[in-house]
Design a protein around this motif. Structure first.
Motif, PDB file in Angstrom:
ATOM      1  N   LEU A  90      35.518  40.674  41.218  1.00 18.68           N
ATOM      2  CA  LEU A  90      35.582  41.880  40.383  1.00 18.68           C
ATOM      3  C   LEU A  90      36.394  42.980  41.047  1.00 18.68           C
ATOM      4  O   LEU A  90      37.103  43.731  40.384  1.00 18.68           O
ATOM      5  N   SER A  91      36.314  43.067  42.364  1.00 20.98           N
ATOM      6  CA  SER A  91      37.099  44.060  43.093  1.00 20.98           C
ATOM      7  C   SER A  91      38.595  43.802  42.906  1.00 20.98           C
ATOM      8  O   SER A  91      39.367  44.721  42.647  1.00 20.98           O
ATOM      9  N   LEU A  92      39.013  42.556  43.013  1.00 22.55           N
ATOM     10  CA  LEU A  92      40.428  42.209  42.820  1.00 22.55           C
ATOM     11  C   LEU A  92      40.855  42.432  41.373  1.00 22.55           C
ATOM     12  O   LEU A  92      41.971  42.888  41.110  1.00 22.55           O
ATOM     13  N   ILE A  93      39.978  42.132  40.428  1.00 24.39           N
ATOM     14  CA  ILE A  93      40.289  42.340  39.016  1.00 24.39           C
ATOM     15  C   ILE A  93      40.446  43.829  38.729  1.00 24.39           C
ATOM     16  O   ILE A  93      41.391  44.250  38.054  1.00 24.39           O
ATOM     17  N   ASN A  94      39.538  44.658  39.240  1.00 20.70           N
ATOM     18  CA  ASN A  94      39.625  46.109  39.025  1.00 20.70           C
ATOM     19  C   ASN A  94      40.868  46.709  39.650  1.00 20.70           C
ATOM     20  O   ASN A  94      41.398  47.697  39.152  1.00 20.70           O
ATOM     21  N   ASP A  95      41.346  46.128  40.759  1.00 26.55           N
ATOM     22  CA  ASP A  95      42.563  46.604  41.419  1.00 26.55           C
ATOM     23  C   ASP A  95      43.826  46.036  40.775  1.00 26.55           C
ATOM     24  O   ASP A  95      44.923  46.260  41.273  1.00 26.55           O
ATOM     25  N   LYS A  96      43.654  45.257  39.706  1.00 29.79           N
ATOM     26  CA  LYS A  96      44.776  44.623  38.980  1.00 29.79           C
ATOM     27  C   LYS A  96      45.555  43.656  39.875  1.00 29.79           C
ATOM     28  O   LYS A  96      46.746  43.458  39.703  1.00 29.79           O
ATOM     29  N   ARG A  97      44.870  43.059  40.840  1.00 28.49           N
ATOM     30  CA  ARG A  97      45.503  42.074  41.717  1.00 28.49           C
ATOM     31  C   ARG A  97      45.179  40.656  41.282  1.00 28.49           C
ATOM     32  O   ARG A  97      45.738  39.701  41.794  1.00 28.49           O
ATOM     33  N   ALA A  98      44.244  40.522  40.300  1.00 31.08           N
ATOM     34  CA  ALA A  98      43.843  39.209  39.797  1.00 31.08           C
ATOM     35  C   ALA A  98      43.303  39.364  38.384  1.00 31.08           C
ATOM     36  O   ALA A  98      43.021  40.471  37.929  1.00 31.08           O
ATOM     37  N   GLU A  99      43.188  38.228  37.695  1.00 33.12           N
ATOM     38  CA  GLU A  99      42.578  38.224  36.366  1.00 33.12           C
ATOM     39  C   GLU A  99      41.567  37.087  36.312  1.00 33.12           C
ATOM     40  O   GLU A  99      41.708  36.081  37.002  1.00 33.12           O
ATOM     41  N   ALA A 100      40.548  37.273  35.500  1.00 39.41           N
ATOM     42  CA  ALA A 100      39.501  36.266  35.376  1.00 39.41           C
ATOM     43  C   ALA A 100      40.033  35.046  34.634  1.00 39.41           C
ATOM     44  O   ALA A 100      40.837  35.163  33.712  1.00 39.41           O
TER      45      ALA A 100
END
Length: 72
Positions: free
Chosen positions: A33-43
């Motif tokens: 979730l941290s990476l998703i919130n930072d726009k560095r990953a997507e689920a």
């Protein structure tokens, strides 16, 4: 939680070398979730219900307007 990496990174991620762009990895929910919130990953969703749950969990909590400014 399974995510897809969108940005290059360096160092370690969950005690393993940072994955390359486009790679799908399984990570603990908090880290994912941290990476998703930072726009560095997507689920990466396996079904529609999981997509809705992840979108709700990944959306940052909005804060109110705060206190009014003091006038002198």
């Amino acid at each position: 939680m399974k995510i897809k990496i969108l940005e290059d990174g360096s160092g370690l991620l969950d005690n393993k070398p940072f994955p390359s762009v486009g790679e799908e990895v399984e990570l603990p929910t908090g880290l994912a979730l941290s990476l998703i919130n930072d726009k560095r990953a997507e689920a990466v969703a396996e079904n529609a219900a999981e997509t809705r749950e992840t979108a709700a969990a990944a959306a940052p909590e909005k804060r109110g307007p705060g206190r009014p400014r003091k006038t002198t």
